[in-house]
Design a protein around this motif. Structure first.
Motif, PDB file in Angstrom:
ATOM      1  N   GLY A 254      18.799  10.385  -3.198  1.00  0.00           N
ATOM      2  CA  GLY A 254      18.728   9.721  -4.494  1.00  0.00           C
ATOM      3  C   GLY A 254      17.605   8.712  -4.564  1.00  0.00           C
ATOM      4  N   LEU A 255      17.393   7.982  -3.472  1.00  0.00           N
ATOM      5  CA  LEU A 255      16.311   6.992  -3.436  1.00  0.00           C
ATOM      6  C   LEU A 255      14.930   7.642  -3.432  1.00  0.00           C
ATOM      7  CD1 LEU A 255      17.809   4.444  -0.875  1.00  0.00           C
ATOM      8  CD2 LEU A 255      17.020   3.863  -3.183  1.00  0.00           C
ATOM      9  N   THR A 256      14.803   8.817  -2.817  1.00  0.00           N
ATOM     10  CA  THR A 256      13.474   9.399  -2.601  1.00  0.00           C
ATOM     11  C   THR A 256      13.155  10.569  -3.523  1.00  0.00           C
ATOM     12  OG1 THR A 256      14.396  10.805  -0.851  1.00  0.00           O
ATOM     13  CG2 THR A 256      13.407   8.707  -0.182  1.00  0.00           C
ATOM     14  N   PHE A 257      14.080  10.961  -4.418  1.00  0.00           N
ATOM     15  CA  PHE A 257      13.782  12.056  -5.339  1.00  0.00           C
ATOM     16  C   PHE A 257      12.440  11.804  -6.011  1.00  0.00           C
ATOM     17  CE2 PHE A 257      13.679  13.432  -9.781  1.00  0.00           C
ATOM     18  CZ  PHE A 257      13.813  14.801  -9.616  1.00  0.00           C
ATOM     19  N   PRO A 258      11.547  12.805  -6.080  1.00  0.00           N
ATOM     20  CA  PRO A 258      11.722  14.243  -5.811  1.00  0.00           C
ATOM     21  C   PRO A 258      11.157  14.716  -4.459  1.00  0.00           C
ATOM     22  CG  PRO A 258       9.787  13.951  -7.148  1.00  0.00           C
ATOM     23  CD  PRO A 258      10.304  12.562  -6.850  1.00  0.00           C
ATOM     24  N   ALA A 259      11.138  13.872  -3.445  1.00  0.00           N
ATOM     25  CA  ALA A 259      10.660  14.315  -2.128  1.00  0.00           C
ATOM     26  C   ALA A 259      11.520  15.464  -1.610  1.00  0.00           C
ATOM     27  CB  ALA A 259      10.704  13.145  -1.143  1.00  0.00           C
ATOM     28  N   ALA A 260      10.934  16.340  -0.803  1.00  0.00           N
ATOM     29  CA  ALA A 260      11.678  17.446  -0.204  1.00  0.00           C
ATOM     30  C   ALA A 260      12.792  16.897   0.674  1.00  0.00           C
ATOM     31  CB  ALA A 260      10.736  18.322   0.615  1.00  0.00           C
TER      32      ALA A 260
ATOM     33  N   ASN B 161       6.342   6.030   2.734  1.00  0.00           N
ATOM     34  CA  ASN B 161       5.536   7.206   3.058  1.00  0.00           C
ATOM     35  C   ASN B 161       4.896   7.783   1.801  1.00  0.00           C
ATOM     36  OD1 ASN B 161       5.758   7.344   5.856  1.00  0.00           O
ATOM     37  ND2 ASN B 161       7.623   8.579   5.799  1.00  0.00           N
ATOM     38  N   ASP B 162       5.651   7.797   0.706  1.00  0.00           N
ATOM     39  CA  ASP B 162       5.112   8.284  -0.558  1.00  0.00           C
ATOM     40  C   ASP B 162       3.862   7.487  -0.957  1.00  0.00           C
ATOM     41  OD1 ASP B 162       5.580   9.748  -3.335  1.00  0.00           O
ATOM     42  OD2 ASP B 162       5.320   7.618  -3.802  1.00  0.00           O
ATOM     43  N   GLY B 163       3.955   6.164  -0.833  1.00  0.00           N
ATOM     44  CA  GLY B 163       2.817   5.319  -1.170  1.00  0.00           C
ATOM     45  C   GLY B 163       1.614   5.590  -0.287  1.00  0.00           C
ATOM     46  N   ARG B 164       1.849   5.814   1.009  1.00  0.00           N
ATOM     47  CA  ARG B 164       0.744   6.086   1.929  1.00  0.00           C
ATOM     48  C   ARG B 164       0.138   7.473   1.661  1.00  0.00           C
ATOM     49  NH1 ARG B 164      -0.166   3.196   6.488  1.00  0.00           N
ATOM     50  NH2 ARG B 164      -0.651   5.066   7.725  1.00  0.00           N
ATOM     51  N   LEU B 165       0.988   8.461   1.468  1.00  0.00           N
ATOM     52  CA  LEU B 165       0.491   9.815   1.248  1.00  0.00           C
ATOM     53  C   LEU B 165      -0.336   9.907  -0.033  1.00  0.00           C
ATOM     54  CD1 LEU B 165       3.726  11.717   2.319  1.00  0.00           C
ATOM     55  CD2 LEU B 165       1.557  11.708   3.561  1.00  0.00           C
ATOM     56  N   LYS B 166       0.043   9.157  -1.047  1.00  0.00           N
ATOM     57  CA  LYS B 166      -0.729   9.147  -2.298  1.00  0.00           C
ATOM     58  C   LYS B 166      -2.148   8.639  -2.080  1.00  0.00           C
ATOM     59  CE  LYS B 166       3.140   8.558  -5.551  1.00  0.00           C
ATOM     60  NZ  LYS B 166       3.913   7.564  -6.341  1.00  0.00           N
ATOM     61  N   LYS B 167      -2.331   7.806  -1.054  1.00  0.00           N
ATOM     62  CA  LYS B 167      -3.659   7.255  -0.753  1.00  0.00           C
ATOM     63  C   LYS B 167      -4.373   8.016   0.364  1.00  0.00           C
ATOM     64  CE  LYS B 167      -3.038   2.563  -2.450  1.00  0.00           C
ATOM     65  NZ  LYS B 167      -3.301   1.126  -2.188  1.00  0.00           N
ATOM     66  N   GLY B 168      -3.799   9.162   0.739  1.00  0.00           N
ATOM     67  CA  GLY B 168      -4.428   9.956   1.782  1.00  0.00           C
ATOM     68  C   GLY B 168      -4.202   9.442   3.181  1.00  0.00           C
TER      69      GLY B 168
ATOM     70  N   ALA C  92      12.038  -2.561  -5.544  1.00  0.00           N
ATOM     71  CA  ALA C  92      11.439  -1.237  -5.742  1.00  0.00           C
ATOM     72  C   ALA C  92      11.706  -0.703  -7.144  1.00  0.00           C
ATOM     73  CB  ALA C  92      11.976  -0.265  -4.698  1.00  0.00           C
ATOM     74  N   VAL C  93      12.023  -1.573  -8.093  1.00  0.00           N
ATOM     75  CA  VAL C  93      12.290  -1.137  -9.465  1.00  0.00           C
ATOM     76  C   VAL C  93      11.020  -0.509 -10.053  1.00  0.00           C
ATOM     77  CG1 VAL C  93      12.899  -1.894 -11.794  1.00  0.00           C
ATOM     78  CG2 VAL C  93      14.070  -2.875  -9.801  1.00  0.00           C
ATOM     79  N   GLY C  94      11.189   0.637 -10.665  1.00  0.00           N
ATOM     80  CA  GLY C  94      10.057   1.292 -11.311  1.00  0.00           C
ATOM     81  C   GLY C  94       9.205   2.148 -10.405  1.00  0.00           C
ATOM     82  N   VAL C  95       9.540   2.227  -9.139  1.00  0.00           N
ATOM     83  CA  VAL C  95       8.773   3.066  -8.214  1.00  0.00           C
ATOM     84  C   VAL C  95       9.005   4.532  -8.559  1.00  0.00           C
ATOM     85  CG1 VAL C  95       8.488   3.757  -5.808  1.00  0.00           C
ATOM     86  CG2 VAL C  95       8.851   1.357  -6.383  1.00  0.00           C
ATOM     87  N   THR C  96       7.940   5.291  -8.690  1.00  0.00           N
ATOM     88  CA  THR C  96       8.046   6.701  -9.058  1.00  0.00           C
ATOM     89  C   THR C  96       7.422   7.560  -7.965  1.00  0.00           C
ATOM     90  OG1 THR C  96       7.853   6.108 -11.404  1.00  0.00           O
ATOM     91  CG2 THR C  96       7.542   8.428 -10.831  1.00  0.00           C
ATOM     92  N   PRO C  97       8.234   8.135  -7.084  1.00  0.00           N
ATOM     93  CA  PRO C  97       7.683   8.989  -6.028  1.00  0.00           C
ATOM     94  C   PRO C  97       7.095  10.276  -6.616  1.00  0.00           C
ATOM     95  CG  PRO C  97       9.932   8.285  -5.531  1.00  0.00           C
ATOM     96  CD  PRO C  97       9.687   7.972  -6.975  1.00  0.00           C
ATOM     97  N   SER C  98       6.263  10.930  -5.816  1.00  0.00           N
ATOM     98  CA  SER C  98       5.632  12.181  -6.218  1.00  0.00           C
ATOM     99  C   SER C  98       6.278  13.355  -5.504  1.00  0.00           C
ATOM    100  CB  SER C  98       4.138  12.149  -5.894  1.00  0.00           C
ATOM    101  OG  SER C  98       3.548  13.416  -6.099  1.00  0.00           O
ATOM    102  N   ALA C  99       6.280  14.496  -6.185  1.00  0.00           N
ATOM    103  CA  ALA C  99       6.772  15.728  -5.566  1.00  0.00           C
ATOM    104  C   ALA C  99       5.639  16.521  -4.937  1.00  0.00           C
ATOM    105  CB  ALA C  99       7.480  16.577  -6.615  1.00  0.00           C
TER     106      ALA C  99
ATOM    107  N   LEU D 200       6.200  -4.739   1.582  1.00  0.00           N
ATOM    108  CA  LEU D 200       5.921  -3.761   2.631  1.00  0.00           C
ATOM    109  C   LEU D 200       4.876  -2.753   2.181  1.00  0.00           C
ATOM    110  CD1 LEU D 200       9.531  -3.115   3.988  1.00  0.00           C
ATOM    111  CD2 LEU D 200       7.641  -4.136   5.258  1.00  0.00           C
ATOM    112  N   LEU D 201       4.961  -2.315   0.926  1.00  0.00           N
ATOM    113  CA  LEU D 201       3.995  -1.328   0.444  1.00  0.00           C
ATOM    114  C   LEU D 201       2.577  -1.874   0.525  1.00  0.00           C
ATOM    115  CD1 LEU D 201       3.682   1.484  -0.796  1.00  0.00           C
ATOM    116  CD2 LEU D 201       3.829   0.405  -3.066  1.00  0.00           C
ATOM    117  N   LYS D 202       2.400  -3.141   0.163  1.00  0.00           N
ATOM    118  CA  LYS D 202       1.071  -3.744   0.256  1.00  0.00           C
ATOM    119  C   LYS D 202       0.615  -3.840   1.705  1.00  0.00           C
ATOM    120  CE  LYS D 202       1.490  -6.500  -3.981  1.00  0.00           C
ATOM    121  NZ  LYS D 202       1.574  -7.880  -4.542  1.00  0.00           N
TER     122      LYS D 202
END
Length: 600
Positions: free
Chosen positions: A311-317, A533-540, A235-242, A595-597
């Motif tokens: 720490g893993l999921t920042f910046p998720a609520a 979940n971040d990856g799925r939510l980004k795709k609606g 998961a290196v370089g993964v950037t979650p969304s807030a 898993l993300l794919k």
């Protein structure tokens, strides 16, 4: 839309309303064959001791809810991801009005009026507070103060009865026969020791895991950080969304306090972006849970869970739940407040909220056999309600290998609590609930099963169909007669998955510590679910929700298979990690990229 025809799906059940009286015939509702091991009577319970009784009313349509849960959680079903609303779930678990009326009238006959009755969101639990003398009259029983060999005290009985006219309108009442110890409902932390102030630099070239192809800093063999987990699990370089509505929650019990200053120190150490943003968590008190921020009150468990999951999921609520409760009774200090199994208070609370976090981790557990089967199944039904609403629940599989929670296999007793005193493997709860994702432990790079990883088979819950192929494959590979009679091969199998569980770098009272236990594995795995979940939510797409059917089918190829190690206990070497699912590491550890794919 299915919700519009919900009433058609509900089976029509008709009860004759009975009118109870306090002096009608009683029938035994629940009875222990013998006092649980280690408990002896200390003396009679004080008549004025206050006890909070939780009364479970039957959920006649829970089977329908379960059908919906599996439909929305099966990746090949047309309704996959169409999670239920709070109101739809409550409609499916609500008791029949006849049961509500019968129990309400029974309580009234003992002077307990409507305004004194607390109710769960769906009305399927009643809560009342009464003196022991009243509880004894209602339940035709005698409460005692019981003392455990380790010093704990509880106010309990070994049997209780109900009037015949309400017998079928009540599923269970606690605390009565529940001898689970609050100290046994403990953090599954295995060890803690001080760490070096800076993250150690391994004067060695990076480790290349030939099996997974990932490259990991050599320091990860002695200290686990957020960076190590991302390297190990691709998961290196993964950037979650807030901004996509993602959220993560951690449960805290036993007066464990998550310290915000320690969280900032952790972020400065391992997640600089979170430190720069001064990120913190939302605190929610459950049943009077406190939020002490004194450095001396900082909890190792609470800090471990919050620091790594957030720490893993920042910046998720992020949300931390503090549920009140500690050892409930010391007979020499007067009449204290008694408490119940804390999962019940937390479940009541979180089910009352319309939008709970999308993934929630708990690192606390008890031997399955210390929790009455009726209560374990009812709590598990509560976890199913959250799954149907789109919430992923993870829990530590335990730190006793196949044993009874004692991390030292040499001192495990592994004796059944049912009066037969048989030697048997001891599964943990709530990990044994099939609606929870049980997380075992690994260590080192390349990964191997950690010896304390809790694993085995439930004695309360049957193996769910989503496990059949994987678990039968494992059982078929066991030499014939292996551990015969020591475990239930038809039970729900644990763990489902695993993650690193040794030498997590956690800040407590401002200082770095190294922490080990499957208490680390659960929030770590929850963090990766949060990233998915971040990856799925980004795709609606909707959140993953109850993930077990997905993990054992479409997503099974997204795990690193762990094939070395074992989990000794009960005088045995325990189960061996092997190719495919096993009762030490489950399906293995996550490969986030794969898993993300698979899920998007």
């Amino acid at each position: 839309m299915w919700a519009n025809s919900l009433v058609v799906l509900l089976p029509l059940v008709v009860y004759v309303l009975a009118r109870p009286s306090p002096d009608c015939e009683h029938k035994v509702k629940e009875q222990l064959g013998a006092p649980p091991r280690g408990w002896t009577i200390h003396g009679p319970a004080p008549a004025d001791h206050s006890i909070q009784l939780r009364i479970a009313l039957p959920q006649p349509n829970f089977g329908v809810l379960e059908e919906h849960l599996y439909a929305v959680s099966d990746p090949v079903h047309e309704r996959y991801g169409q999670h239920l609303s709070k109101e739809e779930v409550e409609e499916l678990v609500a008791p029949h009005p006849e049961s509500v009326d019968a129990v309400t009238e029974w309580l009234a006959s003992h002077g307990i009026q409507e305004e004194s009755i607390g109710r769960s969101p769906a009305g399927d639990w009643f809560n009342i507070r009464v003196p022991v003398s009243v509880a004894e009259e209602m339940l035709n029983t005698k409460y005692h103060v019981w003392q455990h060999a380790d010093g704990d005290f509880l106010v309990r009985t070994t049997a209780y009865s109900l009037p015949a006219v309400v017998f079928d309108h009540v599923e269970l009442i606690q605390p009565t026969t529940m001898f689970g110890r609050f100290k046994a409902l403990k953090s599954t932390i295995h060890s803690v020791h001080k760490a070096n102030a800076p993250i150690p630099s391994a004067n060695s070239p990076p480790i290349v895991d030939a099996a997974t192809g990932v490259t990991v800093d050599a320091s990860c063999n002695s200290t686990i950080t957020v960076t190590c987990l991302k390297e190990l699990y691709n998961a290196v370089g993964v950037t979650p969304s807030a901004h996509v509505g993602n959220s993560v929650g951690i449960t805290g019990y036993l007066e464990q306090f998550a310290n915000r200053a320690d969280l900032q120190a952790f972020f400065e150490d391992q997640v600089p972006a979170a430190a720069a943003a001064k990120s913190t968590f939302k605190f929610i008190s459950v049943n009077g849970g406190l939020d002490s921020q004194n450095a001396s009150d900082a909890g190792v468990e609470a800090n471990l869970d919050t620091q790594f999951a957030f720490g893993l999921t920042f910046p998720a609520a992020s949300t931390f739940y503090s549920t009140a409760g500690e050892p409930p009774f010391i007979p020499d200090i007067g009449t204290p407040t008694d408490t119940n199994e804390p999962y019940a208070q937390w479940l009541d609370f979180v089910l009352s909220h319309p939008s709970p976090p999308l993934v929630i981790s708990t690192s606390y557990g008890d031997d399955e056999q210390t929790v009455p089967e009726s209560f374990a199944k009812r709590a598990c039904a509560g976890f199913a309600q959250l799954g149907a609403r789109g919430v992923t629940l993870t829990a530590s599989s335990g730190d006793g290998g196949v044993g009874d929670g004692d991390p030292d296999p040499a001192t495990q007793q592994c004796i059944t609590n049912d009066g037969t005193n048989r030697t048997a493997f001891i599964p943990g709860f709530p990990a044994s609930c099939p609606f929870i994702t049980a997380v075992g432990g690994t260590f080192l790079v390349p990964e191997t099963a950690v010896p304390f990883s809790g694993g085995g088979f439930s004695n309360f819950f049957a193996r769910p169909s989503y496990q059949d192929a994987a678990v039968e494959g494992f059982l078929n590979k066991l030499p014939k007669g292996t551990f015969a009679g020591l475990f239930n091969p038809n039970g729900r199998a644990i763990p489902d998955v695993s993650a690193q569980s040794v030498n997590f770098r956690v800040f407590v009272a401002g200082e770095p510590n190294l922490v080990a236990g499957t208490s680390a594995s659960s929030p770590a795995f929850a963090g990766f679910i949060g990233l998915l979940n971040d990856g799925r939510l980004k795709k609606g797409l909707p959140p993953l929700g109850f993930v077990n059917p997905l993990l054992y089918s479409k997503a099974a190829s997204g795990f690193n298979d762990i094939t070395t190690g074992n989990n000794p206990g009960c005088g045995t070497e325990g189960f061996n990690a092997t190719k495919g699912w096993d009762a030490v590491t489950g399906l293995g550890t996550p490969n986030f990229g794969k898993l993300l794919k698979l899920v998007t």
